[in-house]
Design a protein around this motif. Structure first.
Motif, short mmCIF file in Angstrom:
data_model
loop_
_atom_site.label_atom_id
_atom_site.label_comp_id
_atom_site.label_asym_id
_atom_site.label_seq_id
_atom_site.Cartn_x
_atom_site.Cartn_y
_atom_site.Cartn_z
N SER A 28 1.35 3.97 11.96
CA SER A 28 2.16 5.19 11.85
C SER A 28 3.60 4.88 11.45
O SER A 28 4.35 5.77 11.08
CB SER A 28 2.16 5.94 13.19
OG SER A 28 2.72 5.13 14.20
N CYS A 83 -1.19 5.22 3.42
CA CYS A 83 -1.05 4.76 4.81
C CYS A 83 -1.06 5.94 5.78
O CYS A 83 -1.67 5.88 6.85
CB CYS A 83 0.24 3.96 4.98
SG CYS A 83 0.26 2.40 4.06
N ASP A 84 -0.39 7.03 5.40
CA ASP A 84 -0.36 8.22 6.27
C ASP A 84 -1.75 8.83 6.42
O ASP A 84 -2.12 9.28 7.52
CB ASP A 84 0.61 9.26 5.70
CG ASP A 84 2.06 8.82 5.80
OD1 ASP A 84 2.34 7.88 6.58
OD2 ASP A 84 2.91 9.40 5.10
N CYS A 138 0.84 -1.19 0.00
CA CYS A 138 0.00 0.00 0.00
C CYS A 138 0.88 1.25 0.00
O CYS A 138 1.79 1.36 0.83
CB CYS A 138 -0.91 -0.01 1.22
SG CYS A 138 -2.12 1.34 1.24
N PRO A 139 0.65 2.21 -0.91
CA PRO A 139 1.51 3.40 -0.99
C PRO A 139 1.58 4.16 0.33
O PRO A 139 0.59 4.25 1.07
CB PRO A 139 0.83 4.25 -2.08
CG PRO A 139 0.09 3.27 -2.91
CD PRO A 139 -0.37 2.19 -1.97
N THR A 140 2.75 4.69 0.63
CA THR A 140 2.99 5.37 1.90
C THR A 140 2.01 6.52 2.13
O THR A 140 1.52 6.72 3.24
CB THR A 140 4.43 5.91 1.94
OG1 THR A 140 5.33 4.83 1.69
CG2 THR A 140 4.75 6.54 3.29
N ARG A 195 6.70 3.91 9.29
CA ARG A 195 7.02 4.03 7.87
C ARG A 195 7.93 2.86 7.47
O ARG A 195 8.71 2.37 8.27
CB ARG A 195 7.77 5.34 7.59
CG ARG A 195 7.04 6.59 8.03
CD ARG A 195 6.01 6.99 6.98
NE ARG A 195 5.45 8.29 7.31
CZ ARG A 195 5.72 9.37 6.62
NH1 ARG A 195 6.57 9.35 5.62
NH2 ARG A 195 5.13 10.51 6.93
N TRP A 196 7.85 2.49 6.24
CA TRP A 196 8.82 1.53 5.72
C TRP A 196 9.25 2.00 4.34
O TRP A 196 8.54 2.68 3.63
CB TRP A 196 8.25 0.10 5.63
CG TRP A 196 7.03 -0.01 4.77
CD1 TRP A 196 6.97 -0.08 3.42
CD2 TRP A 196 5.67 -0.02 5.23
NE1 TRP A 196 5.67 -0.14 2.99
CE2 TRP A 196 4.86 -0.11 4.07
CE3 TRP A 196 5.08 0.02 6.49
CZ2 TRP A 196 3.47 -0.15 4.15
CZ3 TRP A 196 3.70 -0.02 6.55
CH2 TRP A 196 2.91 -0.11 5.40
N ASP A 197 10.43 1.64 3.95
CA ASP A 197 10.91 2.01 2.62
C ASP A 197 10.15 1.23 1.57
O ASP A 197 9.82 0.06 1.75
CB ASP A 197 12.41 1.71 2.48
CG ASP A 197 13.24 2.59 3.40
OD1 ASP A 197 12.77 3.72 3.69
OD2 ASP A 197 14.31 2.15 3.84
N GLN A 198 9.90 1.89 0.45
CA GLN A 198 9.24 1.21 -0.66
C GLN A 198 10.22 0.20 -1.25
O GLN A 198 11.26 0.57 -1.80
CB GLN A 198 8.82 2.23 -1.73
CG GLN A 198 7.67 3.11 -1.29
CD GLN A 198 6.39 2.31 -1.14
OE1 GLN A 198 5.99 1.58 -2.04
NE2 GLN A 198 5.74 2.44 0.00
#
Length: 837
Positions: free
Chosen positions: A563, A452-453, A447-449, A565-568
């Protein structure tokens, strides 16, 4: 693609809903039914084709088409064709809307009567003519006048049956005039350079004077020059008519000279006009947009106000929120706002602010985000833009399988066909639902960051507002990701670019049943079976009435609204970005190999660009050629002079270039855009290229003989871009300005509402009740700044229009004379200074 105009960039785009046709005349044979499809054409160039609806005289298409228009055009046309397996498809009728008339139908469903299609009316292009009336004294001393007609060139002639070999026939119309005189045929070009002169004698009834040409005005009025353009055909049916021009000799005036460009026009062939609806009619919804974009500094005041919206307290007093209040449809405001905020990296704080405000206004957690508010429309639009590739990698493979396999999945006993078994259908449907549910709930890491935000902000606001409801943190997110993203994409995959066309009725029914079930699974409702009005759906849902499905949904929602984050991560499985048939020129990998043109099936993924012999071969391993993305050094247009072929582009590699011809100008631009975007981060990208081909030992553009010579023209590729989104911030601000300008009266009324709320503490007046105004003083301040910025831009647009009108020269290459502009040309000529010779 923008056209530069006096310091402005002009963008054209069109969005079309092709609804349905009705009352198509029956086929003359015993069957009566027809297999019809509809095409969209810019003038004579086809840019889109619907699927074929079989055995119907009232075909329903239900297809949407959007494109950026990369060139000038005169008509937007729609053709209804009857497919013929054994012969050439026959045209039933057409709708042709002039460019200047498109605004009449803007955004409205309209039934257009189909008009007959005949060769004499299918024209496009323009011709450059020079007329000169000169005096000649004969041997006997009689003064005669000769008309010298110079046919210089044509542009944008239509390509007929894959070729264009044009010539011009010139004749003088009037009493006892001579036969037509013809130019030479120019082979394989739709932009022929003729530069031929023809002479015609003009009758001279009166005596000679030195001051004026002595041609009586009445006689001149009776004379006209006629120029017909033809395509020289090798077929037995004769040459094809391409268009005509009639120039009355009164345009010569006192100077005796006339030099102008003309639009080619249809020929009046005396056909009887058909009665309304005799060929049927077509329902269309057309939205044509033309954006005139100023340099960026003109938009600074309005853009700054918009980008500050997330930090305005309360957010209902912000510039962006006010736009949503005054627009008739929230969607109008959402589209440019989302694109602008995404472009400047401000989308998450803006959506968090307006979502938080809407949640605080909501009284019942069960109705959260149920309305078509600015918040819901903006989040919808963000998911469409940022989540398109996520959707493709998640759903496209199984959607393709469903559309291809046509397994029966009808579970309504009333609609069941005699040959079908209810239990078998239920099992088919259950397997599809299970597979789609599993791919969705296991896709959280993809799912794109940005999504998610946003989901994290929704979850936190909802949980804070409704602390006694433990499930609201899930339903706030599922109301978007399931209800407004996955379920609609399953229901209408063509609208989300998962399929090229609307599915057939049987497949559409299967997708409807799947979408309903997935939507209910994702809703986490207390009583699932009660969500279905149909008893057969409630019975089918019992298959999924297990805790494991609810747990899987909650785990998925927890993951995408976290909340953290992870790198794509780079996706190892190739994502198919675009595919289709095009024509390529052999690359000359063998020293003595033939460099001919062949039709091939092209595929572009995030890993490589390949072509295959047929579409079927693309499913296997056998690519005829594979170009890794990292080997694409530039993607640029190829000038037509190279091979006398339109819509060509080149994919430049380290050792050679691959020359490709797309099917039309829109498709060529789409391929260039996506190939450029997917390769823009390559370290060895070129800064210059050759716009023409290397042929016969030299580059046609710069005449250099070395095939490895550096390019002679700067590459057009811009800064590295996110392949998911290509936004022009100035263009989006211009669109927002246009909306404010359209709804200026509502801005003023909102100002009045602020004043009324500030001084009057009683019940709200009904005419102001539609506006959300939490702080009248802050809202009034913002409105004053918005109106000032909009009025400043409005003055700049008005000045531009005045300057353009003053500089417009009818008869120039940019503004050819047509059937509607001839009087403008005559008036312009009469207003200019005249002289005698």
């Amino acid at each position: 693609m923008a056209v530069e105009e006096e310091g402005l960039r002009v963008f054209q785009s069109v969005k079309i809903k092709i609804g349905e046709a009705k009352n198509i005349p029956p086929y003359p044979g015993p069957n009566k039914m027809r297999d019809c499809y509809c095409t969209v054409n810019l003038d004579q160039e086809e840019v889109f084709r619907t699927k074929t609806i079989e055995k119907s005289l009232c075909p329903f298409y239900g297809e949407d088409f959007y494109c950026e228009i990369p060139r000038s055009f005169r008509h937007l046309s729609f053709y209804i064709f009857d497919r013929d397996v054994f012969r050439r498809d026959s045209s039933i009728g057409k709708v042709a809307v002039k460019k200047e008339d498109l605004q009449k139908y803007h955004g409205k469903d309209h039934w257009f009567p189909l008009q007959p299609v005949c060769a004499d009316s299918e024209v496009q292009g323009k011709v450059h003519l020079e007329l000169r009336l000169s005096e000649v004294i004969t041997d006997s001393g009689v003064i005669c006048h000769k008309l010298a007609t110079r046919v210089l060139e044509c542009q944008d002639l239509p390509i007929v049956n894959g070729q264009c070999d044009p010539y011009a026939a010139v004749s003088l119309l009037g009493p006892s005039r001579s036969e037509a005189k013809k130019t030479k045929v120019k082979r394989k070009t739709n932009n022929p350079q003729f530069d031929e002169v023809f002479f015609f004698e003009v009758t001279k009834p009166l005596s000679y004077t030195k001051r004026h040409f002595d041609v009586e005005e009445d006689d001149v009025d009776k004379l006209a020059l006629k120029v017909d353009l033809w395509n020289a055909s090798n077929l037995k049916f004769g040459d094809e008519f391409l268009g005509e021009v009639r120039v009355p000799l009164k345009v010569l005036g006192q100077s005796g000279v006339h030099d102008a460009w003309y639009f080619l026009l249809p020929r009046d062939n005396g056909h009887k006009s058909l009665k309304a609806d005799e060929l049927g009619s077509l329902r269309l919804n057309i939205v044509y947009t033309e954006d005139h974009v100023f340099p960026t500094e003109h938009y600074n005041p309005l853009r700054d106000l918009l980008l500050q919206s997330a930090h305005v307290e309360p957010v209902s007093a912000s510039t962006a929120h006010i736009l949503g209040e005054v627009c008739r449809e929230k969607q109008e405001a959402a589209v440019p706002l989302v694109r602008l905020f995404l472009h400047y990296g401000k989308i998450v704080p803006f959506l968090s602010a307006i979502a938080h405000a809407e949640i605080n206004r909501t009284q019942d957690p069960n109705t959260i985000f149920r309305g078509n508010s600015l918040t819901s429309k903006c989040i919808d639009e963000t998911m469409k833009l940022a989540g398109m590739h996520y959707l493709r990698v998640t759903l496209k493979p199984i959607i393709d399988e469903i559309c291809t396999d046509h397994k029966p999945c009808e579970i309504d006993p009333v609609k069941l066909k005699e040959s079908e078994n209810l239990d078998t259908n239920r099992e088919n449907l259950r397997q599809y639902v299970d597979r789609i549910f599993n791919v969705i709930t296991s896709s959280g890491v993809s799912c794109p960051t940005v999504m998610c935000d946003i989901f994290f902000a929704l979850r936190e606001s909802a949980a804070s507002r409704f602390q006694v409801d433990p499930d609201v943190r899930y339903t706030a997110v599922s109301s978007f990701i399931f209800l407004r993203f996955f379920a609609p994409a399953i229901l209408s995959p063509n609208l989300f670019h998962l399929r090229p066309h609307h599915p057939d009725p049987c497949t559409s029914r299967t997708l409807t049943l799947i979408s309903k079930t997935i939507q209910t699974l994702g809703s986490l409702a207390k009583s699932k079976s009660a969500n279905f009005k149909e008893s057969y759906m409630a019975a089918f849902y019992d298959y999924f009435n297990e805790q494991k499905y609810a747990d899987a949904v909650k785990n998925f929602l927890d993951l995408i609204s976290s909340s953290a984050r992870w790198d794509q991560k780079s996706i190892e499985t190739p994502i198919m970005l675009k595919e289709g048939f095009m024509i390529k020129r052999a690359q000359g990998r063998n020293r003595f190999g033939l460099k001919n043109f062949k039709k091939r099936w092209f595929r572009l993924t995030n890993h490589e660009f390949t072509y295959h012999k047929t579409k079927g071969n693309a499913k296997g391993e056998g690519a005829l050629c594979s170009i890794p993305i990292e080997n694409i050094l530039a993607v640029e247009r190829l000038e037509e002079e190279s091979f006398k072929m339109k819509n060509m582009f080149q994919v430049i590699q380290p050792e050679r270039a691959l020359y490709i011809q797309a099917n039309n100008c829109v498709e060529a631009r789409d391929w260039i855009d996506i190939l450029t975007k997917v390769s823009q981060c390559n370290r060895k990208r070129l800064s210059t290229y050759h716009p023409s081909a290397y042929l016969n030992g030299h580059w046609l553009c710069c005449k250099l003989s070395a095939d490895a010579a550096p390019g002679c023209t700067p590459c057009t590729g811009g800064l590295p871009a996110n392949i998911q989104l290509d936004v022009d911030g100035d263009r989006e601000t211009e669109r927002i300005y246009s909306l404010y300008s359209t709804y200026m009266a509502k801005l003023v009324k909102m100002q009045e509402a602020c004043g009324s709320k500030s001084v009057y503490d009683g019940p709200e007046q009904e005419e102001y009740s539609t506006f959300v105004i939490d702080d009248p003083q802050e809202t009034y301040k913002t409105l004053r700044l918005v109106i000032s910025a909009v009025q400043t831009l409005e003055q700049q647009h008005m000045q531009y229009k005045r300057d353009k009108f003053r500089k417009t020269k009818y008869g120039s290459q940019e503004h050819p004379i047509g059937d509607q502009s001839f009087q403008c040309y005559i008036r312009q000529q009469s207003e200019s200074s005249t002289y005698s010779i």
